[in-house]
Write a protein that holds these residues in place. Structure first.
Motif, PDB file in Angstrom:
ATOM      1  N   LEU A  72     -10.809  -5.110  -8.770  1.00  0.00           N
ATOM      2  CA  LEU A  72     -11.767  -4.040  -8.520  1.00  0.00           C
ATOM      3  C   LEU A  72     -11.771  -3.075  -9.699  1.00  0.00           C
ATOM      4  O   LEU A  72     -10.710  -2.718 -10.216  1.00  0.00           O
ATOM      5  N   CYS A  73     -12.945  -2.658 -10.112  1.00  0.00           N
ATOM      6  CA  CYS A  73     -13.066  -1.665 -11.176  1.00  0.00           C
ATOM      7  C   CYS A  73     -13.238  -0.288 -10.544  1.00  0.00           C
ATOM      8  O   CYS A  73     -14.361   0.192 -10.325  1.00  0.00           O
ATOM      9  N   LEU A  74     -12.111   0.332 -10.233  1.00  0.00           N
ATOM     10  CA  LEU A  74     -12.066   1.663  -9.633  1.00  0.00           C
ATOM     11  C   LEU A  74     -10.868   2.410 -10.202  1.00  0.00           C
ATOM     12  O   LEU A  74      -9.869   1.795 -10.590  1.00  0.00           O
ATOM     13  N   ASP A  75     -10.952   3.744 -10.238  1.00  0.00           N
ATOM     14  CA  ASP A  75      -9.792   4.511 -10.681  1.00  0.00           C
ATOM     15  C   ASP A  75      -8.778   4.626  -9.549  1.00  0.00           C
ATOM     16  O   ASP A  75      -9.011   4.155  -8.425  1.00  0.00           O
ATOM     17  N   GLU A  76      -7.647   5.229  -9.840  1.00  0.00           N
ATOM     18  CA  GLU A  76      -6.548   5.279  -8.865  1.00  0.00           C
ATOM     19  C   GLU A  76      -6.966   5.968  -7.568  1.00  0.00           C
ATOM     20  O   GLU A  76      -6.679   5.475  -6.472  1.00  0.00           O
ATOM     21  N   GLU A  77      -7.641   7.093  -7.679  1.00  0.00           N
ATOM     22  CA  GLU A  77      -8.041   7.828  -6.480  1.00  0.00           C
ATOM     23  C   GLU A  77      -8.949   6.990  -5.595  1.00  0.00           C
ATOM     24  O   GLU A  77      -8.764   6.928  -4.368  1.00  0.00           O
ATOM     25  N   ALA A  78      -9.921   6.323  -6.203  1.00  0.00           N
ATOM     26  CA  ALA A  78     -10.869   5.517  -5.429  1.00  0.00           C
ATOM     27  C   ALA A  78     -10.197   4.282  -4.830  1.00  0.00           C
ATOM     28  O   ALA A  78     -10.499   3.877  -3.704  1.00  0.00           O
ATOM     29  N   CYS A  79      -9.275   3.666  -5.571  1.00  0.00           N
ATOM     30  CA  CYS A  79      -8.568   2.479  -5.062  1.00  0.00           C
ATOM     31  C   CYS A  79      -7.729   2.827  -3.840  1.00  0.00           C
ATOM     32  O   CYS A  79      -7.752   2.122  -2.827  1.00  0.00           O
ATOM     33  N   LEU A  80      -6.973   3.921  -3.933  1.00  0.00           N
ATOM     34  CA  LEU A  80      -6.122   4.313  -2.819  1.00  0.00           C
ATOM     35  C   LEU A  80      -6.957   4.738  -1.620  1.00  0.00           C
ATOM     36  O   LEU A  80      -6.588   4.476  -0.468  1.00  0.00           O
ATOM     37  N   LYS A  81      -8.071   5.388  -1.872  1.00  0.00           N
ATOM     38  CA  LYS A  81      -8.961   5.798  -0.780  1.00  0.00           C
ATOM     39  C   LYS A  81      -9.537   4.574  -0.078  1.00  0.00           C
ATOM     40  O   LYS A  81      -9.594   4.511   1.156  1.00  0.00           O
ATOM     41  N   LEU A  82      -9.951   3.573  -0.860  1.00  0.00           N
ATOM     42  CA  LEU A  82     -10.510   2.358  -0.274  1.00  0.00           C
ATOM     43  C   LEU A  82      -9.461   1.629   0.555  1.00  0.00           C
ATOM     44  O   LEU A  82      -9.740   1.174   1.672  1.00  0.00           O
ATOM     45  N   CYS A  83      -8.253   1.510   0.045  1.00  0.00           N
ATOM     46  CA  CYS A  83      -7.184   0.849   0.791  1.00  0.00           C
ATOM     47  C   CYS A  83      -6.904   1.583   2.103  1.00  0.00           C
ATOM     48  O   CYS A  83      -6.668   0.960   3.139  1.00  0.00           O
ATOM     49  N   ALA A  84      -6.955   2.917   2.063  1.00  0.00           N
ATOM     50  CA  ALA A  84      -6.707   3.700   3.271  1.00  0.00           C
ATOM     51  C   ALA A  84      -7.755   3.421   4.344  1.00  0.00           C
ATOM     52  O   ALA A  84      -7.461   3.477   5.541  1.00  0.00           O
ATOM     53  N   GLU A  85      -8.969   3.096   3.933  1.00  0.00           N
ATOM     54  CA  GLU A  85     -10.065   2.857   4.878  1.00  0.00           C
ATOM     55  C   GLU A  85     -10.026   1.448   5.465  1.00  0.00           C
ATOM     56  O   GLU A  85     -10.647   1.192   6.495  1.00  0.00           O
TER      57      GLU A  85
END
Length: 229
Positions: A72-85
């Motif tokens: 996935l091409c996402l920064d750390e904040e977006a990656c962790l947010k997506l995983c949380a969802e």
């Protein structure tokens, strides 16, 4: 009067440096939450020009990320947010310097806690984040877990033994300083002096006036490192 609903709790993660989970990637093409499949590097950055604030195509490895890549091409904040969802997401392999990550399944739990001999794999280019069971109202990262690996500020050598006591100069070879095509293959290539090893008990250090007021701290794999103050 009107009642404001309490804020949804935000996921808390533990962080493991220089590590990733082998063989546990979540198939994001089957995830419908958070546009996970749309954020695949191949989808966003290889098939058509990407526009917008969430492209992060610096994380796309051209020629490596093919159509079946789960990166996935996402920064750390977006990656962790997506995983949380995503309920099926247990953790994230996050690139240290690039907006590139992989979501991972609960199978990585065995690797984190070394169940049945499984362990996270060492790679200084990645950090592994995994979910905590309880989550407070705001996201925060708990203390970093140290597994004894080298990282970009500390080099560690497990099982290093000296055959005799004494004081020894420590030298390092940096391939970036060598002529093109040359590797660290001869003694002459080790030109960078890092410091000194004192192989003895405390008496060895007390004999050096620089350490009479020095500070020493234990090292992960044994021994101490000392600094003159």
């Amino acid at each position: 009067g009107p009642v404001t609903a309490p804020a949804e709790p935000t996921q808390v993660y533990n962080q493991v440096l220089a590590s990733y989970c082998p063989g546990g990637n979540l198939n994001v093409t089957e995830v419908t939450i958070g546009d996970a499949s749309r954020h695949r590097c191949y989808t966003k950055c290889a098939t058509a020009p990407c526009t917008g604030d969430d492209c992060f195509c610096d994380g796309h490895f051209y020629g490596f990320d093919s159509g079946d890549s789960l990166a996935l091409c996402l920064d750390e904040e977006a990656c962790l947010k997506l995983c949380a969802e995503v309920d099926d997401c247990y953790g994230v392999d996050m690139h240290v310097t690039l907006p590139r990550c992989f979501l991972n399944t609960i199978s990585c739990r065995d690797h984190v806690f070394s169940a049945a001999g499984a362990r996270l794999h060492h790679d200084i280019k990645y950090e592994f984040f995994y979910k905590r069971d309880a989550a407070p109202a705001t996201r925060r990262l708990l203390e970093v877990e140290d597994l004894g690996y080298s990282w970009n500020r500390v080099l560690r050598y497990k099982g290093l033994n000296l055959r005799s006591g004494g004081t020894f100069k420590v030298c390092f070879c940096d391939e970036d300083l060598l002529p093109l095509g040359q590797s660290c293959s001869t003694q002459a290539d080790y030109k960078v002096e890092l410091g000194t090893i004192h192989a003895s008990g405390v008496s060895c250090l007390l004999g050096d006036t620089r350490f009479h007021r020095g500070t020493c701290c234990p090292q992960f794999w044994g021994g101490h490192r000392c600094y003159a103050t």
